[in-house]
Design a protein around this motif. Structure first.
Motif, PDB file in Angstrom:
ATOM      1  N   SER A  64      -1.966  12.729  -2.943  1.00  0.00           N
ATOM      2  CA  SER A  64      -2.838  11.586  -2.652  1.00  0.00           C
ATOM      3  C   SER A  64      -4.048  11.654  -3.590  1.00  0.00           C
ATOM      4  O   SER A  64      -4.979  12.429  -3.362  1.00  0.00           O
ATOM      5  CB  SER A  64      -3.293  11.627  -1.189  1.00  0.00           C
ATOM      6  N   ASN A 120       0.848  -1.189   0.000  1.00  0.00           N
ATOM      7  CA  ASN A 120       0.000   0.000   0.000  1.00  0.00           C
ATOM      8  C   ASN A 120       0.890   1.249   0.000  1.00  0.00           C
ATOM      9  O   ASN A 120       1.644   1.473   0.943  1.00  0.00           O
ATOM     10  CB  ASN A 120      -0.888  -0.009   1.238  1.00  0.00           C
ATOM     11  N   PRO A 121       0.809   2.087  -1.041  1.00  0.00           N
ATOM     12  CA  PRO A 121       1.642   3.295  -1.086  1.00  0.00           C
ATOM     13  C   PRO A 121       1.391   4.255   0.077  1.00  0.00           C
ATOM     14  O   PRO A 121       2.283   5.001   0.466  1.00  0.00           O
ATOM     15  CB  PRO A 121       1.264   3.939  -2.425  1.00  0.00           C
ATOM     16  N   SER A 122       0.174   4.237   0.640  1.00  0.00           N
ATOM     17  CA  SER A 122      -0.106   5.128   1.760  1.00  0.00           C
ATOM     18  C   SER A 122       0.661   4.711   3.009  1.00  0.00           C
ATOM     19  O   SER A 122       0.847   5.508   3.924  1.00  0.00           O
ATOM     20  CB  SER A 122      -1.609   5.159   2.060  1.00  0.00           C
ATOM     21  N   ASP A 174       4.990   6.207  -2.240  1.00  0.00           N
ATOM     22  CA  ASP A 174       4.788   5.887  -3.642  1.00  0.00           C
ATOM     23  C   ASP A 174       6.071   5.451  -4.346  1.00  0.00           C
ATOM     24  O   ASP A 174       6.071   4.469  -5.108  1.00  0.00           O
ATOM     25  CB  ASP A 174       4.135   7.062  -4.385  1.00  0.00           C
ATOM     26  N   ASP A 177       2.891   7.887  -9.878  1.00  0.00           N
ATOM     27  CA  ASP A 177       1.512   8.218  -9.532  1.00  0.00           C
ATOM     28  C   ASP A 177       0.592   7.013  -9.672  1.00  0.00           C
ATOM     29  O   ASP A 177      -0.380   6.868  -8.922  1.00  0.00           O
ATOM     30  CB  ASP A 177       1.008   9.353 -10.422  1.00  0.00           C
ATOM     31  N   LYS A 225      -0.684   4.649  -6.852  1.00  0.00           N
ATOM     32  CA  LYS A 225      -1.708   5.127  -5.918  1.00  0.00           C
ATOM     33  C   LYS A 225      -3.105   5.134  -6.528  1.00  0.00           C
ATOM     34  O   LYS A 225      -4.075   5.429  -5.830  1.00  0.00           O
ATOM     35  CB  LYS A 225      -1.349   6.542  -5.443  1.00  0.00           C
ATOM     36  N   CYS A 226      -3.193   4.826  -7.823  1.00  0.00           N
ATOM     37  CA  CYS A 226      -4.473   4.976  -8.530  1.00  0.00           C
ATOM     38  C   CYS A 226      -5.054   3.660  -9.036  1.00  0.00           C
ATOM     39  O   CYS A 226      -6.123   3.664  -9.654  1.00  0.00           O
ATOM     40  CB  CYS A 226      -4.294   5.927  -9.716  1.00  0.00           C
TER      41      CYS A 226
END
Length: 342
Positions: A280, A103-105, A109, A300, A303-304
């Protein structure tokens, strides 16, 4: 915001000169931290440590260079481990081992992107020396590559690589907040290699310190378009398919302008959608007009993935450097390894 920073930092003038006292304070604090870190350092680590970083704020191409270096090290027989701060992530524990589907959070990232791109162990820890020792204790590899760690002086290092954006250079030559420098240009005299991304520095004002770099090799790097992959389906297309295509270019990176220019150079009709670095993302950020593709960087994209629309594409680049540089940096690392053994 990016265009504002370009005007304030990357011209020849210094419109923020009234903030010079803050710049001097920044330098004093940074120098004090550097001195204390060097004085408090423990003995060197038992394996070579290579640091990739920069002395300017913003994106310069550190992560692609890190991925390239890892691939070169593997080809030379090393087992590299990437060490990262994990900026933008909040892991429930540190050190933490990053995987391609982390999980990037939690991990950040860039570490997740590097895990996906390289396939080698990536360890995140705000205290990078602790992360490095943990990686060695877990026997994850025999060489450590620290991504974006030039100013993290508590981590011992054997080889330093400093990366610059060839178009931006050192900007107006001033230290934050008057200019983009994290450290004075004279810091380059102590690094092993200076890597210029996208061109060579032009002689001019504020670059006099480059004349004093006697012990650092200077090499150039190009970021070449690599792949275009649908974020939802995994379908791959040649980057030449961007020719004539209308795209909403989404970028939450340090220098989005370079990304937008790259797409335009490939013939895309670009609508720019810049966001702050490490933004985010949410689903509404990826909304495009009918017929548009949403194109984003690999950084990016991690995260998407969970909410990507059907028209979301990941545009990846890879670093290209000379064989001479590859031989030189591998040789320098080999010398450091021999010194650790002796």
């Amino acid at each position: 915001m990016s265009s504002l920073i370009d005007r304030l930092w990357y011209g020849k003038s210094r419109p923020l000169w009234p903030l010079a006292p803050l710049s001097w304070l920044f330098q004093a604090v940074a120098a004090s931290r550097r001195r204390k870190a060097w004085e408090a350092r423990n003995e060197t680590l038992p394996v070579p440590v290579v640091v990739v970083g920069n002395i300017t704020a913003g994106g310069t191409g550190k992560s692609p260079l890190t991925a390239w270096l890892v691939a070169e090290l593997r080809s030379a027989g090393w087992r590299p481990v990437i060490i990262s701060r994990g900026y933008g992530g909040k892991s429930p524990h540190y050190p933490a081992l990053v995987s391609a589907d982390s999980n990037p959070s939690e991990m950040g990232d860039e570490p997740v992107m590097l895990a996906q791109a390289t396939g080698v162990p990536v360890v995140v820890d705000p205290v990078r020396r602790r992360g490095a020792l943990w990686a060695l204790d877990q026997e994850l590899g025999d060489i450590l590559v620290c991504d974006d760690g030039l100013q993290h002086y508590a981590l011992p290092r054997d080889v330093e690589l400093a990366v610059f954006d060839g178009a931006r250079g050192v900007g107006n030559g001033a230290v934050i907040p008057v200019g983009p420098l994290r450290e004075p240009v004279s810091r380059l005299s102590s690094v092993d290699f200076v890597v210029v991304n996208g061109g060579e520095f032009e002689a001019g004002q504020h670059l006099d310190a480059f004349d004093d770099i006697e012990h650092s090799e200077i090499h150039t790097m190009a970021l070449e378009p690599s792949t275009l992959v649908n974020l939802k389906t995994g379908q791959a297309r040649p980057v030449t398919d961007l020719q004539g295509q209308t795209v909403r270019a989404v970028a939450g990176i340090g220098n989005p302008g370079r990304f937008f220019d790259t797409l335009r150079n490939l013939g895309a009709k670009v609508t720019e959608a810049p966001f702050s670095d490490h933004h985010s993302f949410k689903a509404s950020d990826l909304t495009a007009e009918a017929g548009q593709w949403v194109v984003m960087t690999a950084k990016d994209a991690v995260k998407c993935r969970s909410f990507a629309p059907d028209n979301a594409w990941v545009f990846s680049v890879q670093a290209s450097l000379s064989d001479e540089f590859s031989r030189s940096v591998i040789a320098r690392i080999g010398q450091s390894a021999e010194q650790l053994i002796s």
